[in-house]
Design an enzyme around this catalytic site. Structure first.
Site, PDB file in Angstrom:
ATOM      1  N   THR A   1      19.780  10.907  23.746  1.00 52.88           N
ATOM      2  CA  THR A   1      20.334   9.552  23.796  1.00 52.88           C
ATOM      3  C   THR A   1      20.771   9.222  25.216  1.00 52.88           C
ATOM      4  O   THR A   1      21.456  10.009  25.859  1.00 52.88           O
ATOM      5  CB  THR A   1      21.541   9.420  22.846  1.00 52.88           C
ATOM      6  OG1 THR A   1      21.144   9.809  21.530  1.00 52.88           O
ATOM      7  CG2 THR A   1      22.075   8.005  22.825  1.00 52.88           C
TER       8      THR A   1
ATOM      9  N   LEU B   1      27.206  12.357  24.106  1.00 52.74           N
ATOM     10  CA  LEU B   1      26.002  11.722  23.585  1.00 52.74           C
ATOM     11  C   LEU B   1      24.975  12.824  23.346  1.00 52.74           C
ATOM     12  O   LEU B   1      24.940  13.820  24.083  1.00 52.74           O
ATOM     13  CB  LEU B   1      25.430  10.713  24.592  1.00 52.74           C
ATOM     14  CG  LEU B   1      26.271   9.480  24.918  1.00 52.74           C
ATOM     15  CD1 LEU B   1      25.584   8.643  25.997  1.00 52.74           C
ATOM     16  CD2 LEU B   1      26.509   8.632  23.676  1.00 52.74           C
ATOM     17  N   ASP B   2      24.131  12.661  22.313  1.00 52.48           N
ATOM     18  CA  ASP B   2      23.041  13.614  22.101  1.00 52.48           C
ATOM     19  C   ASP B   2      22.212  13.723  23.372  1.00 52.48           C
ATOM     20  O   ASP B   2      22.091  12.755  24.143  1.00 52.48           O
ATOM     21  CB  ASP B   2      22.120  13.137  20.971  1.00 52.48           C
ATOM     22  CG  ASP B   2      22.759  13.270  19.600  1.00 52.48           C
ATOM     23  OD1 ASP B   2      23.800  13.950  19.504  1.00 52.48           O
ATOM     24  OD2 ASP B   2      22.220  12.686  18.649  1.00 52.48           O
ATOM     25  N   MET B   3      21.599  14.862  23.565  1.00 50.21           N
ATOM     26  CA  MET B   3      20.759  15.092  24.731  1.00 50.21           C
ATOM     27  C   MET B   3      19.705  13.986  24.904  1.00 50.21           C
ATOM     28  O   MET B   3      19.460  13.507  26.006  1.00 50.21           O
ATOM     29  CB  MET B   3      20.060  16.447  24.609  1.00 50.21           C
ATOM     30  CG  MET B   3      19.128  16.797  25.750  1.00 50.21           C
ATOM     31  SD  MET B   3      18.403  18.433  25.495  1.00 50.21           S
ATOM     32  CE  MET B   3      17.333  18.554  26.934  1.00 50.21           C
TER      33      MET B   3
END
Length: 556
Positions: A407, A403-405
């Protein structure tokens, strides 16, 4: 001529910042915000230049949005004011006195650049005439037609040779079985002669065709040599022009140290990116240092329609770009005390990682926002490092997906190599079901839909992504509205693919939902957090193969 602009607003009660703006990640200081408002008011009402920003439907010129910047400065009389600049050039190529001049004006009448452009234009005109020459086009057509006919004929002859060789072999075999020694020897001599005759005929045919096509090739070569020579001349002139231009773009810092683009990028194998030095930030700082102004704070904002590839929202603030501006600004801001780089701050340090499910081979965690999935370039703390420390004997790669940082939400990890391989296969084959919740900064008119916008990294401004229908990777997202409230829209996202920043770009892009996720500091406006959460996941257990699902509600 002075480009120093005094504030219209009363700023006497506003405290000056102690440090200069960190240009690659910032919240504009109040003074920069006021200067921006005054510049935007000018842009809304100005008649000094003509440029179609795409804000009205009346103009016929191609609409192009543009980045503008303000630099709040103190002059030698200790007065506080600001400078204004725009990136690149305006459509009418004017230099309105409202804006500081370029670092180097390549279009000054009689300049080497104008002269070089004219020479290249002349070469292009000659090339165009040559490529359209009727004799050249006729020769090309005749040559390629003849080449094709020859190749087809020779292909048929080679097939005949193979068949004749096969026939001779068969006759020889039959002769061995039925003929006496004398007759067989005579047959064998006959077969050898036939083989020689066939090879000789083919060789003669090839030489005949080579001679025939050589005459056409020599006529064609006269044209193609001229074209190649012109292209070489154009390339050399273009390279010389570019290198000379790079040397002319020279940038100051507060110590009046001057460095050209060639010195700044300092890599013979890599040319400075196109447009280097034409952004508003270098223009502003150059003028400040030339006139002994003290930089106080700055901000850059977008004005007009968004480009088709990148995401730009009218009036939104944006950081300086990484590819073109970072090396230049590193020199120009050398020795100036700047705000801390918040991108290097480990916001996960005080956060805990909640494990919501665990067995012998599998882990399911709820990742907080601003928490890396894997170690980054500057921050090592991550889901991976925390789990690796907690389970030092785990044999697998641990991370199955990311997951993106920024998110938050559900993340799967594995303890064994075998389990990791099985789960990765499910992600690749798209048998894993995922659902995200996002709060969008605006009202959507439709209830649901599908977004198909291919993505690739912005090479000049990592880690941002661009929409690119030529080089981008396929990216698809289904979406559905949950509710609308207070000018915001909460939606469910169902990603079909899993590209970097996919949901963020698909939400913000003009050809997506055109509505950024609340708190998106890359594609929208920064807030307390990115309002994007991986809420639900369903998959088959890697050893029992039973379907499992988990749901974790967002905190927004």
């Amino acid at each position: 001529m002075t480009y120093f602009q005094k504030f219209k607003a009363n700023i006497s009660d506003i405290e000056l910042p102690e440090k200069f703006t960190f240009p690659f990640y910032y919240q504009p200081h109040q003074l920069a915000t006021i200067a921006t408002s005054e510049l935007q008011e000018y842009l809304e009402n100005q008649t000094d230049f003509e440029h179609n920003f795409g804000l009205t439907e009346e103009e016929n010129e191609l609409p192009i949005g543009k980045m503008f910047g303000v630099l709040v400065v103190k002059n030698q009389q200790n007065e506080i004011g600001y400078l204004a600049a725009f990136s690149g050039k305006l459509a009418d190529k004017s230099l309105p006195i409202k804006f500081v001049p370029p670092v180097f004006n390549m279009r000054t009448e009689g300049s080497f650049y104008i002269k070089g452009e004219k020479e290249i234009d002349q070469i292009n005109a000659e090339l165009s005439l040559l490529k359209k020459d009727k004799n050249y086009l006729k020769l090309k057509k005749t040559f390629f037609k003849l080449s094709k006919e020859i190749e087809e004929d020779l292909t048929q002859e080679r097939k005949k040779l193979k068949l004749q060789k096969k026939d001779r072999k068969s006759r020889k075999t039959n002769g061995q079985a039925t003929l006496n020694e004398v007759d067989f020897n005579n047959l064998n001599k006959e077969l050898v002669q036939e083989s020689f005759n066939d090879q000789f005929y083919y060789k003669e045919l090839v030489e005949y065709y080579e001679d025939k096509i050589a005459k056409k090739r020599s006529e064609l070569t006269l044209f193609e040599d001229k074209i190649a020579a012109l292209k070489k001349d154009r390339r050399e002139k273009s390279n010389y022009l570019q290198q000379t231009l790079f040397s002319k773009y020279a940038f100051l810092n507060q110590e009046k140290e001057l460095r050209s683009l060639l010195d700044i990028f300092n890599n013979p194998a890599i040319k400075p990116p196109a447009g280097s030095g034409e952004c508003s930030a270098p223009k502003l700082l150059q003028h400040a240092f030339l006139n002994d102004y003290t930089p106080i704070c700055m901000a850059e904002f977008w004005w007009g329609i968004s480009p088709n590839s990148a995401i730009r929202k009218h009036k939104n603030f944006y950081p300086a770009c990484q590819g073109r501006c970072k090396p230049i600004l590193a020199h120009m801001l050398e020795g100036i005390k700047m705000d801390e780089n918040l991108l290097l701050e480990n916001l996960a340090e005080k956060q805990t990682l909640e494990i919501i499910y665990e067995d012998d081979v599998l882990l399911v965690v709820n990742k907080p926002t601003e928490f890396l999935s894997v170690p980054g370039k500057d921050i090592s703390d991550s889901v991976y490092t925390r789990i690796k420390e907690k389970y030092p004997d785990a044999t697998g790669p641990l991370i199955v997906h990311r997951l993106d940082m920024s998110t938050s939400g559900i993340l799967l990890l594995t303890k064994t190599k075998e389990a990791n391989k099985v789960l990765q296969s499910q992600f690749i084959n798209r048998t894993v079901k995922k659902r995200y919740v996002a709060l969008l900064d605006g009202n959507l008119t439709e209830e649901s839909g599908k977004i198909k916008l291919p993505l690739r990294v912005d090479l000049d401004d990592r880690p941002k992504q661009l929409v690119d229908f030529v080089h981008g990777k396929n990216a698809e997202t289904d979406w559905k509205i949950i509710k609308r409230e207070n000018g915001k829209t909460k939606v469910h996202f169902y990603p079909i693919t899993g590209r970097t920043h996919q949901l963020r770009v698909h939400a913000a892009h003009i050809n997506g939902l055109n509505t950024p996720i609340v708190g998106d500091d890359l594609y929208g406006n920064k807030e307390n957090r990115l309002h994007l959460h991986a809420e639900f996941i369903e998959f088959s257990h890697p050893t029992t193969h039973k379907r499992m699902s988990f749901t974790v509600a967002p905190d927004f």
